[in-house]
Enzyme design. Structure first.
Site, PDB file in Angstrom:
ATOM      1  N   HIS A   1       0.849  -1.190   0.000  1.00  0.00           N
ATOM      2  CA  HIS A   1       0.000   0.000   0.000  1.00  0.00           C
ATOM      3  C   HIS A   1       0.881   1.234   0.000  1.00  0.00           C
ATOM      4  CE1 HIS A   1      -3.193   2.812   1.043  1.00  0.00           C
ATOM      5  NE2 HIS A   1      -4.006   1.876   0.596  1.00  0.00           N
TER       6      HIS A   1
ATOM      7  N   ASP B   1      -7.939  -5.366  -0.198  1.00  0.00           N
ATOM      8  CA  ASP B   1      -8.417  -6.004  -1.423  1.00  0.00           C
ATOM      9  C   ASP B   1      -8.156  -7.496  -1.456  1.00  0.00           C
ATOM     10  OD1 ASP B   1      -9.490  -3.743  -2.633  1.00  0.00           O
ATOM     11  OD2 ASP B   1      -7.500  -3.038  -3.129  1.00  0.00           O
TER      12      ASP B   1
HETATM   13  N1  CMC Z   1       4.441  -7.376  -5.029  1.00  0.00           N
HETATM   14  C1  CMC Z   1       5.797  -7.395  -5.126  1.00  0.00           C
HETATM   15  N2  CMC Z   1       6.575  -6.311  -4.912  1.00  0.00           N
HETATM   16  C2  CMC Z   1       5.972  -5.154  -4.605  1.00  0.00           C
HETATM   17  C3  CMC Z   1       4.562  -5.064  -4.484  1.00  0.00           C
HETATM   18  C4  CMC Z   1       3.799  -6.220  -4.705  1.00  0.00           C
HETATM   19  N3  CMC Z   1       2.470  -6.189  -4.598  1.00  0.00           N
HETATM   20  N4  CMC Z   1       4.239  -3.788  -4.165  1.00  0.00           N
HETATM   21  C5  CMC Z   1       5.388  -3.106  -4.083  1.00  0.00           C
HETATM   22  N5  CMC Z   1       6.438  -3.927  -4.346  1.00  0.00           N
HETATM   23  C6  CMC Z   1       7.866  -3.566  -4.301  1.00  0.00           C
HETATM   24  C7  CMC Z   1       8.265  -2.729  -5.518  1.00  0.00           C
HETATM   25  O1  CMC Z   1       8.753  -3.536  -6.568  1.00  0.00           O
HETATM   26  C8  CMC Z   1       9.315  -1.823  -4.941  1.00  0.00           C
HETATM   27  O2  CMC Z   1      10.527  -2.540  -4.881  1.00  0.00           O
HETATM   28  P1  CMC Z   1      11.945  -1.769  -5.046  1.00  0.00           P
HETATM   29  O3  CMC Z   1      12.027  -0.805  -3.919  1.00  0.00           O
HETATM   30  O4  CMC Z   1      12.939  -2.869  -4.957  1.00  0.00           O
HETATM   31  O5  CMC Z   1      11.897  -1.093  -6.394  1.00  0.00           O
HETATM   32  C9  CMC Z   1       8.858  -1.567  -3.501  1.00  0.00           C
HETATM   33  O6  CMC Z   1       8.045  -2.709  -3.154  1.00  0.00           O
HETATM   34  C10 CMC Z   1       8.039  -0.293  -3.328  1.00  0.00           C
HETATM   35  O7  CMC Z   1       7.008  -0.299  -4.307  1.00  0.00           O
HETATM   36  P2  CMC Z   1       6.374   1.019  -4.932  1.00  0.00           P
HETATM   37  O8  CMC Z   1       5.782   0.688  -6.266  1.00  0.00           O
HETATM   38  O9  CMC Z   1       7.376   2.140  -4.878  1.00  0.00           O
HETATM   39  O10 CMC Z   1       5.236   1.320  -3.908  1.00  0.00           O
HETATM   40  P3  CMC Z   1       4.030   2.313  -4.147  1.00  0.00           P
HETATM   41  O11 CMC Z   1       3.726   2.918  -2.813  1.00  0.00           O
HETATM   42  O12 CMC Z   1       4.278   3.230  -5.275  1.00  0.00           O
HETATM   43  O13 CMC Z   1       2.855   1.322  -4.610  1.00  0.00           O
HETATM   44  C11 CMC Z   1       0.986  -0.128  -4.615  1.00  0.00           C
HETATM   45  C12 CMC Z   1       1.806   0.902  -3.818  1.00  0.00           C
HETATM   46  C13 CMC Z   1      -0.287  -0.432  -3.825  1.00  0.00           C
HETATM   47  C14 CMC Z   1       0.570   0.490  -5.974  1.00  0.00           C
HETATM   48  C15 CMC Z   1       1.842  -1.392  -4.815  1.00  0.00           C
HETATM   49  O14 CMC Z   1       2.189  -1.963  -3.575  1.00  0.00           O
HETATM   50  C16 CMC Z   1       1.126  -2.436  -5.697  1.00  0.00           C
HETATM   51  O15 CMC Z   1       1.226  -2.357  -6.929  1.00  0.00           O
HETATM   52  N6  CMC Z   1       0.396  -3.428  -5.052  1.00  0.00           N
HETATM   53  C17 CMC Z   1      -0.378  -4.390  -5.799  1.00  0.00           C
HETATM   54  C18 CMC Z   1      -1.706  -3.750  -6.207  1.00  0.00           C
HETATM   55  C19 CMC Z   1      -2.662  -3.590  -5.031  1.00  0.00           C
HETATM   56  O16 CMC Z   1      -2.880  -4.514  -4.267  1.00  0.00           O
HETATM   57  N7  CMC Z   1      -3.243  -2.378  -4.950  1.00  0.00           N
HETATM   58  C20 CMC Z   1      -4.278  -2.094  -3.952  1.00  0.00           C
HETATM   59  C21 CMC Z   1      -3.907  -1.027  -3.001  1.00  0.00           C
HETATM   60  S1  CMC Z   1      -5.067  -0.935  -1.650  1.00  0.00           S
HETATM   61  C22 CMC Z   1      -6.538  -0.397  -2.350  1.00  0.00           C
HETATM   62  C23 CMC Z   1      -6.597   1.038  -2.688  1.00  0.00           C
HETATM   63  O17 CMC Z   1      -6.301   1.899  -1.824  1.00  0.00           O
HETATM   64  O18 CMC Z   1      -7.010   1.345  -3.821  1.00  0.00           O
END
Ligand code: CMC
Length: 435
Positions: free
Chosen positions: A311, A369
């Site tokens: 998240h 989710d």
């Molecule tokens: N699986 C594997 N690795 C992950 C995941 C995941 N679900 N999420 C983040 N990472 C890794 C990412 O590769 C990165 O690694 P590194 O630092 O080595 O490059 C690190 O964790 C940080 O990720 P980020 O993309 O910078 O994190 P963010 O805050 O921009 O993204 C997120 C948050 C929710 C978009 C992301 O965690 C994700 O894509 N999760 C899967 C989709 C999901 O479940 N979304 C629902 C969110 S809750 C409902 C809502 O509020 O809408």
């Protein structure tokens, strides 16, 4: 909205030899903010913050999140208390008006919402324009946008009465539209709302009742549905809420703004994650394949991510996920879906992700989710309806935030800037002279 920020001190920034000074403000909770609104005027530079990880866009009194501590408050009330003790319509009132309703306020509000649940008869014909195999979120974006073509008497954003009527209409009609989107894709006749039922029961009936037999609402499922609505009601300045505020900042009508929010919510990184999580569980299929997918998620060269994990804000745990996990087990027990082959896959994934160094270090916990997808499947909803249910519940958050924005005396049209890295000025070259 009465602005309540308190001046705490000053901050200075020196750029290119010019020093600019900014006020530092405190809110009720959370970190202080530096108001850099005059930066360009003072120092001739912009700030750059893609993804807005350090940027606040507004003052708000609706929802507070502390991602490090796993805290979510609506108007000061913790989400777990609301999910346990309140009802969705009471939470709607709280989000819109700032206080929990007393008995007579609750009665009036419930009656008002109930009286607005029907749709204009001509609106039903509108659905027939869509293909039967359309994704229900595509239908939602179109149908909700079309409300402004049916309810002209609540589109004047400068009239507080019209704004309130639009809010009531939106909360009341969203279940009817969502249920019709479902019925349309499944080829079943539309079911009209019933005023004697509560909000969640009425929605379940509009989705699952058929003319051929009686439908009795299961109270365990109705309570679970209501709780899912509460847990999704608002979430501060997330992508779709910011979209609603940005659309509204130009003076667009509320129905158009909510349609924009629905479009944004559809994406798999936001509201589409519960659908994506379930699709991922189906793709994994069996427990013995979980390790393979966890390996893929950890591989830097593989774009695959575990859907339903991580998240942007919650870096400890998602307080909504805790409540949702409990509700998930209640529903599975009630409908006897514990034998669902996807459940052991989900549980193994949860176990590994909670104990694996990669996920612990990056603070990637199961989010709401992950559990809501499993719960909704057990309740009988097809996966492409999951995000629709999220949109239905989030409508009150969007509309409360939209109202707050309109009432904020400091509100201006949202207009971010950029750092330009394209071609510098150059002269037009006739086609005959191009290489
Ligand atoms: N699986 C594997 N690795 C992950 C995941 C995941 N679900 N999420 C983040 N990472 C890794 C990412 O590769 C990165 O690694 P590194 O630092 O080595 O490059 C690190 O964790 C940080 O990720 P980020 O993309 O910078 O994190 P963010 O805050 O921009 O993204 C997120 C948050 C929710 C978009 C992301 O965690 C994700 O894509 N999760 C899967 C989709 C999901 O479940 N979304 C629902 C969110 S809750 C409902 C809502 O509020 O809408």
């Amino acid at each position: 909205m009465e602005n309540k920020v308190k001046l705490k001190g000053k901050a200075q920034m020196t750029v290119n030899g010019r020093t600019a000074e900014f006020p530092v403000y405190s809110g009720t909770l959370g970190p202080d903010v530096v108001d850099i609104g005059t930066l360009y005027k003072q120092a001739d530079v912009f700030t750059l913050d893609p993804g807005f990880t350090s940027t606040g866009s507004c003052e708000s009194q609706i929802t507070f999140i502390d991602g490090d501590e796993g805290v979510l408050l609506h108007r000061g009330y913790p989400i777990d208390q609301l999910a346990e003790k309140s009802s969705f319509l009471e939470v709607c009132y709280l989000l819109l008006h700032g206080e929990l309703p007393n008995e007579s306020q609750a009665k009036t509000f419930n009656t008002t919402i109930t009286r607005h649940t029907m749709l204009h008869a001509q609106f039903d014909r509108f659905f027939e324009g869509f293909r039967r195999d359309a994704h229900p979120m595509a239908v939602m974006v179109g149908a909700v946008g079309a409300l402004s073509a049916f309810y002209h008497d609540s589109t004047d954003i400068n009239d507080p009465v019209q704004r309130l009527v639009a809010s009531h209409r939106m909360i009341a009609k969203m279940p009817t539209i969502a249920a019709r989107a479902y019925k349309y894709t499944s080829g079943q006749p539309f079911v009209s709302p019933r005023n004697e039922l509560d909000y969640a029961s009425n929605f379940l009936r509009m989705c699952f009742s058929v003319p051929a037999e009686d439908y009795a609402v299961n109270p365990v499922l109705a309570r679970a549905m209501d709780r899912i609505f509460i847990l999704h009601a608002d979430h501060e300045q997330n992508a779709s809420t910011s979209t609603v505020r940005l659309a509204g900042s130009s003076g667009a009508n509320p129905f158009a703004c909510i349609a924009a929010g629905i479009a944004c919510l559809w994406g798999p990184s936001h509201g589409g994650a519960n659908e994506a999580a379930l699709k991922m569980l189906s793709e994994i299929g069996t427990v013995d394949r979980v390790h393979e997918y966890v390996k893929k998620a950890k591989d830097k060269n593989d774009p695959f991510r575990l859907m339903g994990f991580g998240h942007r804000v919650y870096k400890n745990y998602d307080p909504r996920a805790k409540v949702m996990q409990k509700t998930c087990h209640e529903v599975l027990k009630e409908v006897g879906a514990e034998s669902d082959p996807l459940l052991p896959v989900a549980m193994e994934l949860e176990r590994i992700a909670l104990s694996d160094e990669y996920f612990i270090e990056k603070k990637l916990y199961p989010n709401i989710d992950f559990y809501s997808g499993i719960t909704l499947k057990a309740m009988g909803f097809p996966t492409d309806m999951f995000t629709v249910l999220f949109a239905l519940a989030r409508t009150v958050g969007w509309i409360a935030q939209w109202q707050e924005m309109i009432e904020d005396p400091t509100q201006r049209i949202g207009r971010p800037r950029q750092i330009y890295t394209g071609a510098p000025r150059r002269d037009y070259v006739p086609m005959s002279q191009r290489g």
